[in-house]
Design a protein around this motif. Sequence first.
Motif, short mmCIF file in Angstrom:
data_model
loop_
_atom_site.label_atom_id
_atom_site.label_comp_id
_atom_site.label_asym_id
_atom_site.label_seq_id
_atom_site.Cartn_x
_atom_site.Cartn_y
_atom_site.Cartn_z
N ASP A 154 0.83 -1.21 0.00
CA ASP A 154 0.00 0.00 0.00
C ASP A 154 0.87 1.27 0.00
N PRO A 155 0.54 2.26 -0.86
CA PRO A 155 1.38 3.46 -0.95
C PRO A 155 1.58 4.17 0.38
N GLY A 156 0.51 4.22 1.21
CA GLY A 156 0.62 4.93 2.49
C GLY A 156 1.68 4.31 3.39
N TYR A 157 1.76 2.98 3.35
CA TYR A 157 2.75 2.29 4.20
C TYR A 157 4.13 2.33 3.55
N ARG A 158 4.18 2.13 2.21
CA ARG A 158 5.50 1.92 1.62
C ARG A 158 6.40 3.15 1.67
N VAL A 159 5.80 4.36 1.77
CA VAL A 159 6.68 5.53 1.84
C VAL A 159 7.32 5.67 3.22
N THR A 160 6.93 4.81 4.17
CA THR A 160 7.53 4.88 5.51
C THR A 160 8.73 3.94 5.65
N CYS A 161 9.04 3.19 4.59
CA CYS A 161 10.11 2.20 4.71
C CYS A 161 10.68 1.91 3.32
N VAL A 162 11.67 1.01 3.25
CA VAL A 162 12.22 0.68 1.93
C VAL A 162 11.84 -0.74 1.53
N ASP A 163 10.73 -1.24 2.06
CA ASP A 163 10.25 -2.57 1.64
C ASP A 163 10.02 -2.56 0.14
N GLU A 164 10.24 -3.72 -0.48
CA GLU A 164 10.01 -3.80 -1.92
C GLU A 164 8.52 -3.57 -2.21
N VAL A 165 8.24 -2.75 -3.22
CA VAL A 165 6.85 -2.38 -3.53
C VAL A 165 6.11 -3.56 -4.18
N ASN A 166 6.70 -4.15 -5.21
CA ASN A 166 6.07 -5.31 -5.87
C ASN A 166 6.33 -6.55 -5.04
N GLN A 167 5.28 -7.27 -4.74
CA GLN A 167 5.41 -8.40 -3.81
C GLN A 167 5.61 -9.75 -4.51
N GLY A 168 5.51 -9.79 -5.82
CA GLY A 168 5.72 -11.06 -6.52
C GLY A 168 4.42 -11.86 -6.64
N LEU A 169 4.35 -12.69 -7.68
CA LEU A 169 3.15 -13.52 -7.91
C LEU A 169 3.25 -14.80 -7.10
N SER A 170 2.09 -15.30 -6.66
CA SER A 170 2.06 -16.63 -6.02
C SER A 170 2.14 -17.68 -7.13
N VAL A 171 2.33 -18.94 -6.73
CA VAL A 171 2.39 -20.02 -7.74
C VAL A 171 1.12 -20.01 -8.58
N GLU A 172 -0.03 -19.93 -7.91
CA GLU A 172 -1.29 -20.02 -8.67
C GLU A 172 -1.45 -18.81 -9.60
N GLN A 173 -1.04 -17.63 -9.12
CA GLN A 173 -1.15 -16.44 -9.99
C GLN A 173 -0.23 -16.59 -11.20
N ALA A 174 0.98 -17.12 -10.97
CA ALA A 174 1.93 -17.25 -12.09
C ALA A 174 1.42 -18.27 -13.11
N VAL A 175 0.90 -19.38 -12.62
CA VAL A 175 0.41 -20.40 -13.55
C VAL A 175 -0.77 -19.84 -14.36
N LEU A 176 -1.64 -19.08 -13.68
CA LEU A 176 -2.80 -18.50 -14.37
C LEU A 176 -2.33 -17.52 -15.45
N GLU A 177 -1.36 -16.68 -15.10
CA GLU A 177 -0.87 -15.71 -16.08
C GLU A 177 -0.18 -16.42 -17.24
N SER A 178 0.55 -17.50 -16.93
CA SER A 178 1.27 -18.22 -18.00
C SER A 178 0.28 -18.82 -19.00
N ARG A 179 -0.93 -19.11 -18.51
CA ARG A 179 -1.95 -19.70 -19.40
C ARG A 179 -2.37 -18.70 -20.48
N ARG A 180 -2.22 -17.43 -20.21
CA ARG A 180 -2.62 -16.43 -21.22
C ARG A 180 -1.71 -16.50 -22.46
N CYS A 181 -0.47 -16.94 -22.26
CA CYS A 181 0.48 -16.94 -23.39
C CYS A 181 0.04 -17.96 -24.44
N LEU A 182 0.01 -17.53 -25.68
CA LEU A 182 -0.53 -18.36 -26.77
C LEU A 182 0.53 -19.25 -27.41
#
Length: 501
Positions: free
Chosen positions: A37-65
């Motif tokens: 969340d933007p409100g929290y992330r400006v208070t620290c240097v935590d990585e903004v993008n958290q990465g895809l879970s296995v299920e999210q990655a597999v779902l996204e990979s399915r879009r590739c033709l």
Amino acid sequence: MAESITNRNEKWREELRQLHSTKQRTSLPRVKMPEVDPGYRVTCVDEVNQGLSVEQAVLESRRCLDCPDPGCVKGCPVANNIPGFIKNIERRNFSEALKVINETSVLPAVCGRVCPQEKQCEASCIYNKMKKQPVAIGHLERFVADFIRESERQQQNDDKTVRDDAASQSALPLSIKIAVIGSGPSGLAFAGDMAKRGYKVTVFEALHTFGGVLKYGIPEFCLPNEIVDYEIERLKKLGIEFVKDSFVGKTISYQELQALGFKGIYIATGAGKPRFMCVPGENLPGVMTANEYLIRLNLLDSQAYGKNSTSLAGKRVAVIGGGNTAIDAVRFALRMGAEKAMIVYRRSEAEMPARSEEIRHAREEGVEFMTLSNPVEYISDDSGFLKAMRLQKMELGEPDASGRRSPVAIPGAVEEIPVDLVVVSVGSLPNPPTSLPDLEMTRQGEIVVDNSSMKSSSPAIYAGGDIVRGPATVILAMGDGRRAANAMAEAFERRLQSLEL
Ligand SMILES: Cc1cc2nc3c(=O)[nH]c(=O)nc-3n(C[C@H](O)[C@H](O)[C@H](O)COP(=O)(O)OP(=O)(O)OC[C@H]3O[C@@H](n4cnc5c(N)ncnc54)[C@H](O)[C@@H]3O)c2cc1C
Ligand code: SF4
């Protein structure tokens, strides 16, 4: 595309393609990257993008033709076998996916985070023609690298894995010593490839930490240091020696490298020399270059709030420029407590060279964009410190050599804005090491090389990355390192065969 360990005609890929129709695949929406969340992330240097879970990655990979003539590969500067690794994600064979990426890219966890995919592979994805969002190639690349890294950690078998890699990829050890000057992505890519071929590689780095811009430039909220350190540890396990605080040309000379028996040299010293605008007041206390500012923040433990001299609590900060460096700098200012963080850019947002995701993140975090504005003077208070900047308002004219519409000053339209810190981020220049034999250089200080071999005008000296191209990108710097390693190794092999060595 070069012969890959996975190709489109393999049975498993044909079967995978038939599992879902094109209509089913193209009706899936692009999976959204989870973000802090933007409100929290400006208070620290935590990585903004958290990465895809296995299920999210597999779902996204399915879009590739799994296109027969994949545009994405043509859009990738190192021609990654993109459908090859994505289809391995779809069949949940993540280690095979990493092997496919590693054929052409040695730092996928880095490239998956910082490559400008929206201008490269994703810009050439077939989905754009359908007016749909492209496959999230960068997010998938990052997923594969992160997944394997975390699995290795969990199994506590890092050592074994790396030894396996080294054993399977290294040639017989050779006694030929190779020096790499600079430990940025170009030097690392070159070093890795030469070590795998059996050469004795030593990397000399001027700073007290390794990774080049990946460490001292790109902040942790975009690229955590542990990712870079992990890659360097892998390289160390391949037998590469890393020497820090070693400034070639100052603390060690070219002649000393020769005396130590180095037979080949790869120069990857980057483009860390700051460029100035020559605006009145640019030398006031309170005006600094992006390089100085980012090195202070990234390398001097500045994330430890309240413990350092880099706090910007309550300050008004303006960053001049519109590239990745400028956006990183301005977002960092917010995290250091700046009350107001501004980008001052002489063209409009559409012409900004920074990655679009970074611009979006900056806006969400509260960065103010003062576009079509150019500083013409910095003004001091009675004690000689910066107190304001004078900005010339601009409008867009005809396109220039870069194809972007050029900024033209609007006569008389100048405004004064109060500011406590100005960070000048208008590009940088190559910094070639001194004491090397006379190398052919451009007027800007870039080392001239043969484009296919990266060989300089001096025998046994090769060069690549920003020192050759000027400020460019991580993927191009890495690609140069790999090409140079190929060419240098071939040259040594020819000489070995003719028993010259
Ligand atoms: C703040 C910032 C953000 C960026 N963001 C992105 C991004 O999002 N995506 C992207 O693709 N690119 C980005 N870039 C550009 C990218 O980081 C560079 O193109 C890339 O790092 C160049 O790699 P390199 O190996 O040629 O040089 P560098 O990464 O600059 O490494 C050169 C190394 O050589 C060392 N060195 C210099 N002189 C000597 C010497 N004489 N002896 C020993 N060592 C020496 C330096 O200390 C440094 O560690 C960014 C750049 C900056 C500055
Ligand atoms: S162009 Fe897009 S859909 Fe086609 S192979 Fe590449 S990523 Fe997949």
